[in-house]
Write an enzyme that holds these catalytic residues in place. Structure first.
Site, PDB file in Angstrom:
ATOM      1  N   GLY A   1       0.808  -1.231   0.000  1.00  0.00           N
ATOM      2  CA  GLY A   1       0.000   0.000   0.000  1.00  0.00           C
ATOM      3  C   GLY A   1       0.832   1.267   0.000  1.00  0.00           C
ATOM      4  O   GLY A   1       0.609   2.163   0.816  1.00  0.00           O
TER       5      GLY A   1
ATOM      6  N   SER B   1       0.977   3.531  -2.433  1.00  0.00           N
ATOM      7  CA  SER B   1       0.522   4.556  -3.394  1.00  0.00           C
ATOM      8  C   SER B   1       0.197   5.875  -2.709  1.00  0.00           C
ATOM      9  O   SER B   1       0.137   6.914  -3.363  1.00  0.00           O
ATOM     10  CB  SER B   1      -0.714   4.050  -4.142  1.00  0.00           C
ATOM     11  N   SER B   2      -0.028   5.846  -1.374  1.00  0.00           N
ATOM     12  CA  SER B   2      -0.401   7.085  -0.666  1.00  0.00           C
ATOM     13  C   SER B   2      -0.132   6.941   0.825  1.00  0.00           C
ATOM     14  O   SER B   2       0.305   5.883   1.292  1.00  0.00           O
ATOM     15  CB  SER B   2      -1.904   7.388  -0.889  1.00  0.00           C
TER      16      SER B   2
ATOM     17  N   ASP C   1      -1.823  -6.439  -5.218  1.00  0.00           N
ATOM     18  CA  ASP C   1      -3.112  -6.279  -4.545  1.00  0.00           C
ATOM     19  C   ASP C   1      -3.118  -7.345  -3.456  1.00  0.00           C
ATOM     20  O   ASP C   1      -3.033  -8.543  -3.768  1.00  0.00           O
ATOM     21  CB  ASP C   1      -4.245  -6.509  -5.561  1.00  0.00           C
TER      22      ASP C   1
ATOM     23  N   SER D   1      -1.761  -1.844  12.495  1.00  0.00           N
ATOM     24  CA  SER D   1      -3.112  -2.066  13.011  1.00  0.00           C
ATOM     25  C   SER D   1      -3.736  -0.693  13.196  1.00  0.00           C
ATOM     26  O   SER D   1      -3.735   0.140  12.276  1.00  0.00           O
ATOM     27  CB  SER D   1      -3.003  -2.849  14.326  1.00  0.00           C
TER      28      SER D   1
ATOM     29  N   TYR E   1     -14.712  -2.084  10.877  1.00  0.00           N
ATOM     30  CA  TYR E   1     -13.278  -1.728  10.936  1.00  0.00           C
ATOM     31  C   TYR E   1     -12.667  -2.278  12.218  1.00  0.00           C
ATOM     32  O   TYR E   1     -11.587  -2.857  12.201  1.00  0.00           O
ATOM     33  CB  TYR E   1     -13.119  -0.207  10.848  1.00  0.00           C
TER      34      TYR E   1
ATOM     35  N   SER F   1     -11.980  -5.906  11.836  1.00  0.00           N
ATOM     36  CA  SER F   1     -10.808  -6.241  11.013  1.00  0.00           C
ATOM     37  C   SER F   1      -9.507  -6.026  11.783  1.00  0.00           C
ATOM     38  O   SER F   1      -8.589  -6.847  11.712  1.00  0.00           O
ATOM     39  CB  SER F   1     -10.809  -5.414   9.720  1.00  0.00           C
ATOM     40  N   LYS F   2      -9.436  -4.953  12.551  1.00  0.00           N
ATOM     41  CA  LYS F   2      -8.173  -4.660  13.244  1.00  0.00           C
ATOM     42  C   LYS F   2      -8.024  -5.518  14.517  1.00  0.00           C
ATOM     43  O   LYS F   2      -6.917  -5.900  14.866  1.00  0.00           O
ATOM     44  CB  LYS F   2      -8.061  -3.168  13.552  1.00  0.00           C
TER      45      LYS F   2
HETATM   46  N1  LIG Z   1      -5.543   7.275   8.415  1.00  0.00           N
HETATM   47  C1  LIG Z   1      -5.896   6.959   9.645  1.00  0.00           C
HETATM   48  O1  LIG Z   1      -6.519   7.770  10.325  1.00  0.00           O
HETATM   49  C2  LIG Z   1      -5.531   5.598  10.218  1.00  0.00           C
HETATM   50  C3  LIG Z   1      -5.689   5.390  11.590  1.00  0.00           C
HETATM   51  C4  LIG Z   1      -5.335   4.159  12.124  1.00  0.00           C
HETATM   52  C5  LIG Z   1      -4.830   3.166  11.277  1.00  0.00           C
HETATM   53  N2  LIG Z   1      -4.697   3.401   9.936  1.00  0.00           N
HETATM   54  C6  LIG Z   1      -4.147   2.320   9.101  1.00  0.00           C
HETATM   55  O2  LIG Z   1      -2.985   2.800   8.454  1.00  0.00           O
HETATM   56  C7  LIG Z   1      -2.769   2.051   7.261  1.00  0.00           C
HETATM   57  C8  LIG Z   1      -2.415   2.994   6.110  1.00  0.00           C
HETATM   58  O3  LIG Z   1      -3.525   3.792   5.802  1.00  0.00           O
HETATM   59  P1  LIG Z   1      -3.381   5.345   5.448  1.00  0.00           P
HETATM   60  O4  LIG Z   1      -3.851   6.108   6.600  1.00  0.00           O
HETATM   61  O5  LIG Z   1      -2.038   5.644   4.875  1.00  0.00           O
HETATM   62  O6  LIG Z   1      -4.525   5.481   4.283  1.00  0.00           O
HETATM   63  P2  LIG Z   1      -4.417   5.567   2.677  1.00  0.00           P
HETATM   64  O7  LIG Z   1      -3.711   6.793   2.254  1.00  0.00           O
HETATM   65  O8  LIG Z   1      -5.822   5.354   2.195  1.00  0.00           O
HETATM   66  O9  LIG Z   1      -3.510   4.315   2.276  1.00  0.00           O
HETATM   67  C9  LIG Z   1      -4.023   3.021   2.166  1.00  0.00           C
HETATM   68  C10 LIG Z   1      -3.162   2.240   1.184  1.00  0.00           C
HETATM   69  O10 LIG Z   1      -3.698   0.911   1.099  1.00  0.00           O
HETATM   70  C11 LIG Z   1      -3.792   0.593  -0.278  1.00  0.00           C
HETATM   71  N3  LIG Z   1      -4.752  -0.460  -0.578  1.00  0.00           N
HETATM   72  C12 LIG Z   1      -6.110  -0.451  -0.464  1.00  0.00           C
HETATM   73  N4  LIG Z   1      -6.608  -1.622  -0.881  1.00  0.00           N
HETATM   74  C13 LIG Z   1      -5.557  -2.388  -1.266  1.00  0.00           C
HETATM   75  C14 LIG Z   1      -5.415  -3.706  -1.771  1.00  0.00           C
HETATM   76  N5  LIG Z   1      -6.483  -4.495  -2.002  1.00  0.00           N
HETATM   77  N6  LIG Z   1      -4.164  -4.170  -2.048  1.00  0.00           N
HETATM   78  C15 LIG Z   1      -3.079  -3.393  -1.840  1.00  0.00           C
HETATM   79  N7  LIG Z   1      -3.140  -2.131  -1.377  1.00  0.00           N
HETATM   80  C16 LIG Z   1      -4.372  -1.652  -1.092  1.00  0.00           C
HETATM   81  C17 LIG Z   1      -4.143   1.893  -0.963  1.00  0.00           C
HETATM   82  O11 LIG Z   1      -3.879   1.765  -2.337  1.00  0.00           O
HETATM   83  P3  LIG Z   1      -4.838   2.306  -3.520  1.00  0.00           P
HETATM   84  O12 LIG Z   1      -4.348   3.691  -3.797  1.00  0.00           O
HETATM   85  O13 LIG Z   1      -4.586   1.355  -4.651  1.00  0.00           O
HETATM   86  O14 LIG Z   1      -6.258   2.262  -3.012  1.00  0.00           O
HETATM   87  C18 LIG Z   1      -3.192   2.819  -0.233  1.00  0.00           C
HETATM   88  O15 LIG Z   1      -1.903   2.725  -0.789  1.00  0.00           O
HETATM   89  C19 LIG Z   1      -4.025   1.212   7.042  1.00  0.00           C
HETATM   90  O16 LIG Z   1      -3.785  -0.117   7.455  1.00  0.00           O
HETATM   91  C20 LIG Z   1      -5.044   1.862   7.965  1.00  0.00           C
HETATM   92  O17 LIG Z   1      -6.035   0.952   8.403  1.00  0.00           O
HETATM   93  C21 LIG Z   1      -5.026   4.598   9.396  1.00  0.00           C
END
Ligand SMILES: NC(=O)c1ccc[n+]([C@@H]2O[C@H](COP(=O)([O-])OP(=O)(O)OC[C@H]3O[C@@H](n4cnc5c(N)ncnc54)[C@H](OP(=O)(O)O)[C@@H]3O)[C@@H](O)[C@H]2O)c1
Length: 272
Positions: free
Chosen positions: A9, A11-12, A54, A132, A147, A150-151
């Protein structure tokens, strides 16, 4: 020899920031994502290679892992970062959204871990750092049950795995962060919705309002999460669980200090 990290993941958000951080530290980075053909930032680093992955596609995971091992010779650390959010009342969730939530956040890391294990076993070393959430150790908000599921499942998976991987020299770490800025997470949430059933409208609107407000400046700096990940990968911290962020600390402290009935009532009262 330079160490190599594979991240899902990238990409962002956190995944991309972590990839850049390790590239700057001089590590080789296997940056995996669903659409490497669209990536323009990570391609600027000579020690970063992109792989199409993926996490829900078992064959693609195996191919990407094999290609990354071939490209770098060895992988030392894997970060299970890819994750998505399904929110809204459980009753209103589409069947495919429920599967998507479990598929990406739980089955995905299972696929990656299983694909990596032969390499880590052969090396008698390796580390999985799994992203997580504080939502993996406590509930925090209404309409977050999928959510949370899952976590919480991810936490159980990694804790349970500890016993069989420790004798093989393979290490496990969990990172539990609060809401952070600089990612697409909230904008990509799949919300359950129904025109006919309105009983959940008020509580859902309050949660959406809270998330919108949070995005205006109450979020953690993602670099603090990256720094915590780096301390784990570099062996500077040996913590099994690393909680990051003020809100995450406050909530988990409250959860530990109160009987569960009181904790649930306190959270519920915020959304009445
Ligand atoms: N943001 C928060 O507030 C927060 C809080 C607690 C935990 N987290 C956790 O932190 C982690 C990173 O999230 P983030 O905050 O950086 O959000 P994000 O910017 O939405 O990044 C999520 C990444 O997961 C990728 N992804 C989604 N579905 C996928 C798949 N089937 N296979 C491979 N990659 C996939 C997305 O790629 P695409 O561009 O292809 O969709 C993106 O690169 C996640 O596990 C999230 O649950 C986030």
């Amino acid at each position: 020899m330079n160490k190599t990290i594979l991240i899902t993941g990238t990409s962002s958000g956190l995944g991309k920031l972590t990839a850049i951080h390790f590239a700057k530290l001089g590590w080789n980075v296997a940056a995996t994502m669903r659409t490497p053909e669209n990536e323009t930032e990570l391609t600027q680093y000579s020690n970063v290679k992109l792989f199409k992955l993926d996490v829900t596609d078992v064959e693609q995971v195996r191919t990407a892992v094999a290609d990354a091992i071939k490209a770098f010779g060895r992988i030392d650390v894997v970060i299970n970062n890819a994750g998505v959010g399904a929110y809204g009342a459980l009753e209103l969730a589409m069947e495919e959204t429920i599967d998507w939530q479990f598929g990406v956040n739980v089955r995905g890391p299972i696929n990656v871990i299983r694909a990596m294990l032969p390499h880590f076993r052969a090396n008698k070393s390796g580390m999985f750092i799994t992203i997580s959430s504080f939502m993996g150790v406590t509930t925090a908000v209404p309409t977050g049950s999928l959510y949370n599921m899952s976590k919480f499942a991810l936490e159980g998976l990694i804790e349970g795995l500890y016993y069989e991987l420790k004798p093989l020299g393979i290490e496990l770490r969990l990172v539990e962060q609060g809401g952070s800025s600089g990612n697409n997470f909230v904008s990509k949430i799949a919300w359950g919705h129904s025109e006919e059933i309105t009983d959940y409208d008020d509580i859902t609107a309050k949660v959406k309002g809270m998330m919108a407000k949070s995005s205006e400046g109450e979020l953690d700096d993602p670099q603090t999460i990256v720094d915590a990940i780096a301390r784990l990968a570099l062996g500077e911290s040996k913590q099994f669980r690393t909680l990051v962020g003020e809100a995450a600390h406050q909530l988990t402290e409250m959860r530990k200090s109160l009987p569960i009935e009181e904790y649930l009532e306190r959270i519920a009262a915020q959304y009445q």
